[in-house]
Structures are given as structure tokens and as C-alpha cells.
Motif scaffolding. Structure first.
Motif, PDB file in Angstrom:
ATOM      1  N   GLN A 137       0.929   4.017  -3.002  1.00  0.00           N
ATOM      2  CA  GLN A 137       0.618   5.422  -2.768  1.00  0.00           C
ATOM      3  C   GLN A 137       1.739   6.337  -3.236  1.00  0.00           C
ATOM      4  OE1 GLN A 137      -0.178   5.319   1.452  1.00  0.00           O
ATOM      5  NE2 GLN A 137      -2.346   4.833   1.175  1.00  0.00           N
ATOM      6  N   ARG A 173       0.819  -1.205   0.000  1.00  0.00           N
ATOM      7  CA  ARG A 173       0.000   0.000   0.000  1.00  0.00           C
ATOM      8  C   ARG A 173       0.862   1.268   0.000  1.00  0.00           C
ATOM      9  NH1 ARG A 173      -2.700  -1.154   4.076  1.00  0.00           N
ATOM     10  NH2 ARG A 173      -1.821   0.173   5.687  1.00  0.00           N
ATOM     11  N   LYS A 174       1.932   1.264   0.778  1.00  0.00           N
ATOM     12  CA  LYS A 174       2.804   2.433   0.831  1.00  0.00           C
ATOM     13  C   LYS A 174       3.503   2.663  -0.501  1.00  0.00           C
ATOM     14  CE  LYS A 174       3.708   2.339   5.820  1.00  0.00           C
ATOM     15  NZ  LYS A 174       4.745   2.183   6.867  1.00  0.00           N
TER      16      LYS A 174
END
Length: 225
Positions: free
Chosen positions: A204, A200-201
Motif C-alpha cells: 500500500q 500488505r502495508k
């Protein structure tokens, strides 16, 4: 200089026991009896490792852990009476590097602290590696995506750096536990939680679909050679 351990624990007897065993093994120590003090001390002294109780007054351990993670990659061992799997998974998901349930053997806690610090110091060969848009600096423990720095926990960085050495290789969950969380009792779903947060990081920051899941086997960083 010997490593500095911040003991965030409101039970003075437990804190004193941890302090005595850590100092006997060469650690320097500082104590905080509530979460607000722990955050203030962490900001002022930048300890090498944080031993964190969850049920503390003023600011609880969950908030402390979240704020410490926002600040950077200080290794954190949660030490708590909360013994449910969901509590452990939450702590690891938020960014804890290890989880110890009370009552504990202080010798084991010290051993775990040393192991976490060894992993932090030995994440791989020094240098900068680029996989697609992701740049991994194993000297400074910094990850960037298109020159944008990505804040990872120590465990997330270990997973990324390990898979980056052989980016198209598929690693089983057991492989990742052995290489990145040795000495822990991490479960498969714990690995899944760390990888999910890492993905997810990176997404993003502009690097989608890394790492990739391989159904029934595990994970690889990328399928693109």
C-alpha cells in the motif's frame, strides 16, 4: 527510568496480582478497568507495554488493540480467557505481540513482558538500511517507502529488520519465530499472518512483493540482489 506497564483489566483481583508481580520485578504500573480508560491512559502516559484483557466494559479489548496499533508500536500482550486458535490468530493479526490464556502464571507473564521489551530494544544494529524503495531505521524504529512512513507493529518491524540483514536469504518460519518471537508458542500460520500484514502495508505504501514467499520453505525479503 523503569518501564511503565499499563494493565487494562476489569477484574481487580487479576489486575492487582499482575501489578504486584510486575512491580516486584522493577516495573512501574498503572491500571485501567475499562477500555475507554485504557485508551485515555495510553494516550496520556505512553506506557512502554500494555497488558490487555479482551472482555472489558465500555470499549472491549479488540477496539483498544486496534486503536493502540493505529497510534503506533506500543508492545501489547493480550491476556484473556478466550482460548480458541482463531481468537489468538485474530489478536496477532490485529497487532498483539504475545497472547496469554487465563488462568495464567504471573511469573510467566512478567517473563514474557520482559522478553517483549528486550526484543523491542534490540531489533538490530543501529542505523538506516535501504532495500529497494524501503528504508529501515533501526535506531528510531521507523520504516519509510519513498519518504512515506509506514506504521508497523513491533512484530512486523522485527520481521522486516531481520530479513533486511540478508534480504535474499530464504528464512523458514521456524527461523523467523526464533529470531523475532523467541519464547512464544507461535505457529507457522501465525508467522504467515504477520508476514501477510507486513506485505500488505508495504504494498500500500508503494513497495509491492515484499517479503516474497518461497513455496515449501518460507520467506525472503526480495529475490533481487
Amino acid at each position: 527510568m523503569n518501564p511503565l506497564a499499563l494493565i487494562a483489566e476489569d477484574d481487580k483481583d487479576i489486575a492487582d496480582i499482575l501489578r504486584a508481580y510486575l512491580e516486584r520485578e522493577g516495573f512501574r504500573t498503572v491500571q485501567a478497568s475499562n477500555g475507554r480508560t485504557a485508551l485515555d491512559v495510553h494516550l496520556a502516559l505512553r506506557p512502554d507495554i500494555l497488558l490487555l484483557d479482551i472482555t472489558m466494559p465500555v470499549v472491549d479489548g479488540w477496539e483498544v488493540l486496534s486503536e493502540v496499533r493505529r497510534r503506533g508500536g506500543t508492545p501489547v500482550i493480550v491476556i484473556t480467557a478466550l482460548d480458541q486458535d482463531l481468537d489468538k490468530l485474530l489478536a496477532l493479526r490485529v497487532g498483539a505481540d504475545d497472547y496469554v490464556i487465563k488462568p495464567f502464571n504471573p511469573v510467566e507473564v512478567v517473563a514474557r513482558a520482559k522478553a517483549v521489551l528486550r526484543r523491542a530494544a534490540g531489533l538490530g544494529v543501529s542505523g538506516v538500511q535501504r532495500i529497494g524503495a524501503v528504508e529501515i531505521d533501526t535506531t528510531s524504529h521507523i520504516v519509510r517507502v519513498e519518504d512515506r512512513e509506514v506504521a508497523l507493529t513491533l512484530t512486523e518491524f522485527r520481521l522486516l529488520a531481520h530479513m533486511a540483514r540478508n534480504p535474499t536469504q530464504v528464512f523458514t518460519r521456524g527461523d523467523l519465530v526464533d529470531a523475532c518471537m523467541p519464547g512464544s508458542d507461535a505457529l507457522d500460520r501465525t508467522v504467515d499472518s504477520h508476514v501477510s500484514k507486513l506485505r500488505r502495508k508495504l504494498h500500500q505504501a508503494g513497495a509491492p512483493d515484499m517479503p516474497e514467499g518461497v513455496r515449501g520453505v518460507g520467506y525472503r525479503l526480495t529475490s533481487r540482489a
